[in-house]
Enzyme design. Structure first.
Site, mmCIF file in Angstrom:
data_model
loop_
_atom_site.group_PDB
_atom_site.id
_atom_site.type_symbol
_atom_site.label_atom_id
_atom_site.label_comp_id
_atom_site.label_asym_id
_atom_site.label_seq_id
_atom_site.Cartn_x
_atom_site.Cartn_y
_atom_site.Cartn_z
ATOM 1 N N TYR A 35 75.496 -13.702 -65.718
ATOM 2 C CA TYR A 35 74.201 -13.063 -65.956
ATOM 3 C C TYR A 35 74.168 -11.621 -65.447
ATOM 4 O O TYR A 35 73.485 -10.771 -66.016
ATOM 5 C CB TYR A 35 73.077 -13.865 -65.295
ATOM 6 C CG TYR A 35 72.507 -14.916 -66.205
ATOM 7 C CD1 TYR A 35 71.910 -14.567 -67.416
ATOM 8 C CD2 TYR A 35 72.540 -16.264 -65.858
ATOM 9 C CE1 TYR A 35 71.378 -15.533 -68.258
ATOM 10 C CE2 TYR A 35 72.013 -17.236 -66.689
ATOM 11 C CZ TYR A 35 71.427 -16.864 -67.892
ATOM 12 O OH TYR A 35 70.899 -17.813 -68.727
ATOM 13 N N GLU A 95 86.585 -42.558 -54.493
ATOM 14 C CA GLU A 95 86.092 -41.959 -55.734
ATOM 15 C C GLU A 95 84.564 -41.891 -55.759
ATOM 16 O O GLU A 95 83.983 -40.851 -56.010
ATOM 17 C CB GLU A 95 86.593 -42.769 -56.950
ATOM 18 C CG GLU A 95 86.065 -42.218 -58.272
ATOM 19 C CD GLU A 95 86.530 -43.014 -59.494
ATOM 20 O OE1 GLU A 95 87.498 -43.791 -59.374
ATOM 21 O OE2 GLU A 95 85.914 -42.865 -60.558
ATOM 22 N N ASP A 124 88.736 -46.275 -58.939
ATOM 23 C CA ASP A 124 88.638 -47.356 -59.926
ATOM 24 C C ASP A 124 90.015 -47.638 -60.517
ATOM 25 O O ASP A 124 90.869 -46.750 -60.583
ATOM 26 C CB ASP A 124 87.732 -46.939 -61.102
ATOM 27 C CG ASP A 124 86.268 -46.933 -60.730
ATOM 28 O OD1 ASP A 124 85.919 -47.468 -59.654
ATOM 29 O OD2 ASP A 124 85.477 -46.387 -61.522
#
Lengths: 366, 555, 555, 366
Positions: free
Chosen positions: A98, A195, A247
């Site tokens: 920006y 995780e 996982d």
């Protein structure tokens, strides 16, 4: 301005000078850009890191396809220089975008329209100046929290004791360089990276880090830059074991590999943000039998999972026998299991049975 | 009942009185057998001739009359001037008048021309014409009398010095013969020409499938004709001539050996007056000269001196002859049996009716399909007042007659759909069969025998060699269009690029000032200088630049 | 040249010698005018009759011969036994034989039946039949001689006591008359019937559009016929009869007043022998009795005693009569001019060829379209050996003849596509026009004049009243199917539900034990008890249950 | 087990007893469930909260459409009861799902297949026991960080001083009830809630909270439960102004309304998790002119934005004139502006110009 900042400012100024040199010599102004395409990324087996090669390409100004990008490169270079010189607070890369987005008078278009245009040029500048984005005073949003026996002196002067961070744990700050996040004490026996927040939270509630004298860190899924860089620092500065717990699915495996070896699209960042010593503690397919994980916790692998497994199996950093076997086992098994699912055994199972057994039996691999 | 002698060759003879034998079934059945008139057949099957929906019945009627008028004028070397008027009689019935300045119809044949199906002058002629089968206008008469109960009125004057006759006639469907109801003079009729007036059940509509659209397109492809149309609201539209020269008259030719069928060949062998196969071949076919004839006979292993009638008995010999026709190289049939519109006139006709930014026309050479010469012309127009939004406008023309129905079933449409229009810089959305944008594609198929999918002549059948030629013609015109569009785009791009580089250079100079502290005005001047001296070229050329590789890494 | 007297009513007469006047153009043109034979016309336009692609030419030929054989057998009350054999002559030519046990063709008419187009026994009869126009088999002969150059050979015996004749014949296309090449006995021919043998250019194929498929479907809708087919590989397939009773013979009827056209009516008025309008109306039309006749005359404001010929001169009067036909209620035409297959036989025919789990058949009442009685029958079969994967199989039948081509252009297809098949518990993917699953839909349209879209008889035209009837018939059959599918599903569901509730109850009892500390065995017993006593009903019925509202809040 | 936990356990037991009562009486076993459909959600103008009405529906066991859900309800009720009784650590709702997911013997199906089945029943239980999910020992992942003059005693016994949390700020814990997160001291003059982390980070680097003696909180976009509940506590317990600062787009406006009034799908949670006193400080359409926000920072509103604006304008809690005007102005203006974009004015603009001016001029609304 720190010494490091001065060094970077000099390098950026040199970029401008080189371009002026080209112009004076009547040449097509250009800068050398290290390629970040897949063809220039390789896995360095020795260091265990995903690295960027030396292939460079010239970016020219007098070239229809490159002119705008060349201009954008100079804009970003000068902006970083100005921000460092004026000792401004760190910005996000969207904020930097920006500060530079404006209409080019007479061209009927903006310097930048989308952040996707400025982000890769920031990476170019990291490579040109051989620095981390954070050293260019640019940050990404951190997500992680951690707790355990560590005391840190922050750039603000605050002293943070991560054994006293309450149920929330201590937040990972956006910049974890030593100037900003100076580790004064650290007495953990090992570091456990988890995780998912829900699992971290369960372990934190049970004071797992206290009972096991470890540091307990989560990046809440795919880790952001700050968590990766922090783990890299731990890996370099403390010779204690580092375990990653995810996982049992290709996405979990990949998160482990990002902590350990870095990622393809941030290959240039790996050397500073990967932790090759990290070991994979689980969930692993053989855990299913060994810990008798109930059938109802299994979730069928879907097409996307299988596709991702194929991809991962083809990466050089998954070529080790143990990993090829793990991936083959998963494919054969046909189900994925989330680390959250271990509560179906019992709530305390992760803290009291699974993790202690895995660590005691050295049942991890890399 | 005894059978005729075995083995004799006999003409069939229908006996009026059937013998009463003891095989009652077949004999009873035989009594019911009788011939059906072709008029009865088409009365029952009038949808086959384009008389189905009420709006369409009107278009078909106008089309048949205008086709005949144009054919007759051209045959007589008269610049056509055609007047069409449609009026409402009551809620159900329209009155339709079509008048031309043609040669008129000779008194003696007039009743049959209008009052007998399968009666005409062009069926056996191998030559391009609009009407051919002698069915069209008689079918309109048949439909008119069936729905209004009234006869049609024909006025015709074949010479200013002779009076104009007015006939009222019907068709006797049982015999397929005309029935005159009255015969009169008309003292006020124009100097020469034919006028037909019919009352029929029909509906007048506007839009894509309308009399107006049909006449507009007819005017485009017949730029030598003036067409005046007065609609039921008494509004008059005149499609003026775009040129004052008649199209070259197509010459009648002999059949071409390519694609002739076995049965036809046998029939020709049987009925020829030539005594030798050699003269039969040279005289009965187009493009068989002495040398070609020799090669054919040698290839077919036939004696050039043999009698054609003898060969007709020898099926194997005829088959060898057929095979030789295909094997020996024979010139394409003469082009003059066809009357192309030609590129120039197609352009004139189109621009008379549309303001366009670009136009390209193509006339393909004559080709042969099933022994019939044909040629394809295509025109593509772009921009101007053509609708920008919708998909391409397709105009299908067969022997200068616009086709109004069944666009989806037509070989012209299918050929256009085969083309990937993106290759010609047109937009074509994924899955769309046609290009999008202000484009108009006109295809004219001229042939001595256009293969329509049905007798209502709505769509051209998908004959591969024809579809290929259409595709070639359209592609050729499309290539011009593609070049035009590419040039337009290039000119626009170059202007943009120069402006863009000037703006970039200012901005870059300021950035370099921030980076190095040098004055931006000086840097800008130097940059402009380098650009002007060495690097302007790449702005004009579309020279492919070795692109920086995109950051294509996964994850 | 002087014109005929003004105002006289004269028959047109073509003069042989044309006067040489000073209007050369029209006179020259007139010389070229001549009549065209219908055989020539169709020789040139044979694609209109179904002779286009090589596989199709074979199917069309077999179809025309089989249609004729079936029609003839039925008219003669013979159970049809038809033999078809196709052999390869060479790469290009097939030899086709079709033999039946029909009545045979009487010697005198035989040449014209096979050797003249538009010659037949059924054109004027208002009655359902397969062939109608007298074109089909002659067209096959025309095509055979055109492509093979050979005549066809017809053998026919009309009585066991008479010899069998063998003719070789061709069609003279210039005159549309048969030309006999030989005439012989055949001592070995079966007791009675007709055999036609043709050589023609054609290709034998298998699959969806093939002779085999055509014959299979013909056997289904003609369950009284035995059909034997020997293919070019000498494989023999016999489609056995599913019933031994001939269909009721359709009766010829008079035209029905609904939908008669003005021109036809005038023609009838002119040519009738009746002296009074009243008797003309009662005797020339179906379903106009005394009372109806009075009402019509009153409505039309016409004197019942007037002469029909006088009315023929008064167009306004005829128009009023037409209007009265529409206004006065007239009974539907008699059903016996049509020969429905009937539901039972349709079922038998279908199950003879397919193993199915469900079948439903519907015969709609007779209806009228454009003065032609018609009726629609539909059959839907489901499950069994019907292909589960693809979309629905559609079989289209017109007057007991299967339609093989242009499924997409046919009113039967369109009517089926109008239906939302989900309403009948069939799967129909979004955007798909047809249902999916093991379903077969057969529709038979019987009419005294089936409105085909073209003479090649591939597709039925979209006549609204016909399409509506087809939709109603298919819907009626589909409703049965829907009920069947719903019941199948319900029975399956109920079995599942009971098992499920038992399992749930065990699990629930344990949860309640955890929650309250009470013994789960006791709770389970109580639950089973309550279920058994009061709540079993809802498992069987699909009683709509007031569902808990879903949590449908946004954001 | 705390007193509150005992209370909840009793209520859950009663649910079971009521069902047993139905069974004994030979009735169709049922429980009353408060409807959470849109038709039972209303905006209570007096309190400024989105609330759930009293509409209830019976959930029956002997009903084909409801049987499984009834069974699932009892499973979740007993599981929560057991977890509370045994004083287990808090679980995530996914973990709770895994503790209950198993095959029902003989039914060939699982108790639960998807978390989407258990989540709404957890909400049912919150309503049945009139408690927060957190009181049922179930947590959601928090995301927020905060800094400023506040001292908290955590359930762990740790004392957390939010003026000494370094550059990361203090993480919001998953449970912020007083038992877990006891606020000992709080001396801020106001609370500033910032939508985005990048803006919070910039303000934190500039020690905005210190210079202005305020609490500085971000929920990193759409806030999670913990941040909302925490702000609700601040609103109730401290009578200081609360300002919310978001992007100028319908999504930003809506985030404000969630902090202030609650959300439709968690309407039952609003009373405890909304802060009706919160005011909207910006970005507002009139700021564009007043602060001269450059054209290049404007981003065209897209179809989705317009659709969302329509929706928001129709909500009762946006019916106030000020908000209808704001929405109309935005629609007319046609562009959205991110709060990050203020750096295009200058890096310090937000801290030194924009926020001080807005607060001083009382230029906010609600």
């Amino acid at each position: 301005m720190t010494a490091r900042s001065k060094e970077i400012v000099e390098k950026l100024t040199q970029v401008g000078e080189d371009v002026l040199g080209d112009i004076k010599a009547g040449k097509n102004p250009s800068i050398d850009i290290t390629m970040r395409s897949l063809s220039n990324v390789y896995y360095d087996e020795k260091s265990g890191l995903i690295k960027l090669g030396d292939d460079k390409q010239k970016r020219y100004y007098f070239n229809l396809g490159q002119a705008k990008k060349f201009l954008q490169t100079m804009l970003i270079a000068k902006q970083i220089k100005i921000l460092l010189e004026q000792d401004k607070p760190a910005l996000s890369i969207r904020q930097l975008f920006y500060t530079l987005k404006h209409e080019i008078p007479g061209a009927g278009e903006n310097t930048f329209d989308l952040q996707e245009e400025s982000d890769p040029i920031i990476e170019d500048m990291e490579l040109v100046t051989n620095s981390l984005r954070e050293e260019l005073n640019l940050i990404a949003t951190p997500n992680g929290v951690l707790s355990g026996p560590m005391v840190v002196e922050d750039k603000t002067g605050d002293v943070l004791d991560f054994t006293k961070m309450g149920s929330a744990g201590g937040a990972v700050p956006p910049i974890v360089e030593d100037d900003f996040f100076h580790i004064k004490e650290m007495s953990a026996d090992y570091i456990l990276v988890v995780e998912k927040y829900a699992v971290w939270n369960l372990l934190n509630q049970e004071k797992y880090w206290k009972k096991n004298n470890c540091l307990l860190l989560t990046g809440k899924g795919q880790p952001a830059r700050a968590e990766r860089r922090l783990l890299a620092r731990f890996g370099e500065e403390y010779k204690i074991p580092i375990y990653v717990f995810t996982d049992m699915d290709p996405w979990g495996y990949y998160i482990y590999s990002v902590y350990k070896s870095g990622s393809i699209n941030l290959a240039f960042f790996s050397e500073k943000a990967a932790c090759p010593r990290a070991k994979y503690i689980g969930l692993s397919v053989k855990d299913v039998r060994e810990f008798d994980i109930p059938r109802s916790s299994w979730v069928k692998l879907n097409d996307e999972d299988f596709k991702r497994m194929e991809e991962i199996a083809s990466y050089d950093w998954f070529k080790k026998d143990k990993w090829q076997k793990e991936l083959a086992d998963l494919k054969k098994f046909g189900y994925k299991i989330e680390q959250d699912a271990l509560v179906s055994k019992s709530i305390e199972f992760t803290a009291n049975n699974y993790l202690p057994a895995k660590i005691e039996n050295k049942d991890y691999f890399d | 009942m005894t059978p005729a002698k075995a083995g004799t060759k006999a003409e069939a003879k229908v006996e009026a009185k059937l013998p009463k034998a003891d095989s009652p079934i077949a004999v009873e059945l035989a009594k019911k057998q009788k011939a059906i008139s072709v008029a009865e057949f088409f009365e029952k099957n009038r949808h086959m001739l384009g008389f189905d929906s009420l709006p369409r019945c009107l278009i078909t009627c106008v089309k048949e009359a205008v086709d005949n008028a144009l054919d007759a004028c051209e045959e007589s070397q008269i610049l056509p001037d055609i007047y069409i008027r449609v009026r409402k009689v009551d809620e159900r019935i329209l009155n339709v008048v079509i008048e031309d300045n043609g040669p008129g119809v000779q008194k003696d044949v007039l009743p049959r021309v209008f009052g007998k199906l399968l009666y005409g002058s062009r069926f056996h002629a191998i030559r391009q014409s609009r009407g051919q089968q002698g069915i069209g206008i008689s079918a309109a008469v048949l439909y008119a009398q069936l729905t209004s109960g009234k006869p049609v009125r024909i006025t015709s004057r074949i010479d200013p010095k002779l009076p104009a006759y007015v006939y009222e006639l019907k068709i006797d469907t049982q015999t397929n013969e005309p029935k005159l109801l009255s015969e009169n003079y008309d003292d006020f009729f124009t100097s020469r020409g034919t006028r037909i007036e019919l009352n029929m059940e029909a509906t007048y509509v506007r839009g894509r499938q309308s009399v107006m659209e049909y006449l507009k397109n007819t005017a485009i492809v017949n730029p030598h004709a003036r067409i005046t149309f007065v609609d039921p609201y008494d509004e008059r539209v005149i499609f003026e001539r775009a040129c004052d020269v008649l199209p070259k008259q197509p010459i009648e030719i002999k059949p071409h050996p390519h694609g002739i069928e076995l049965g036809t060949l046998i029939k020709m062998l049987q009925s020829t007056d030539n005594l030798k196969l050699s003269s039969f071949l040279s005289l009965s076919f187009a493009k068989i000269g002495g040398h070609t004839m020799d090669s054919i006979c040698k290839e077919a292993n036939l004696d050039p001196a043999m009698a054609p009638q003898d060969l007709a008995q020898d099926i194997d010999g005829v088959k060898r002859l057929m095979a030789a026709f295909q094997k020996i190289k024979i010139q394409a049939p003469p082009k003059d049996c066809l009357s192309p519109i030609t590129g120039d006139l197609l352009k004139k006709g189109l621009t008379q009716n549309h303001r366009v930014d670009f136009i390209s026309t193509v006339s393909r050479p004559v080709n042969v399909s099933r022994g019939n010469p044909f040629l394809v012309e295509a025109a593509i127009a772009y921009g101007g007042d053509i609708d920008t939004e919708g998909r391409a406008e397709i105009y299908r023309i067969a022997n200068r007659v616009p086709l109004m129905y069944q666009q989806g079933a037509c070989a012209i449409t299918h050929a256009i759909e085969r083309i990937n229009w993106k290759n010609y810089n047109m937009e074509q959305p994924k899955g769309a069969k046609m290009p999008q944008g202000p484009i108009m594609i006109m295809v004219h198929v001229a042939s001595t025998n256009v293969p329509f999918t049905s007798e209502s002549k709505d769509a051209i059948a998908d004959i591969p060699e024809l579809e290929d030629e259409i595709e070639l013609a359209v592609r050729e015109a499309a290539r011009d269009l593609g070049r035009y569009l590419a040039e337009q785009k290039k000119a626009l791009d170059a202007r943009k690029k120069i402006k863009m580089f000037e703006a970039y250079t200012k901005e870059l100079a300021i950035a370099l000032q921030d980076l190095t502290g040098k004055d931006h005005a000086v840097i800008e001047a130097q940059l402009r200088d380098v650009l002007a001296k060495k690097f302007t070229k790449f702005i004009d050329t579309d020279e492919p630049v070795k692109q920086e590789a995109a950051n294509d890494s996964p994850q």
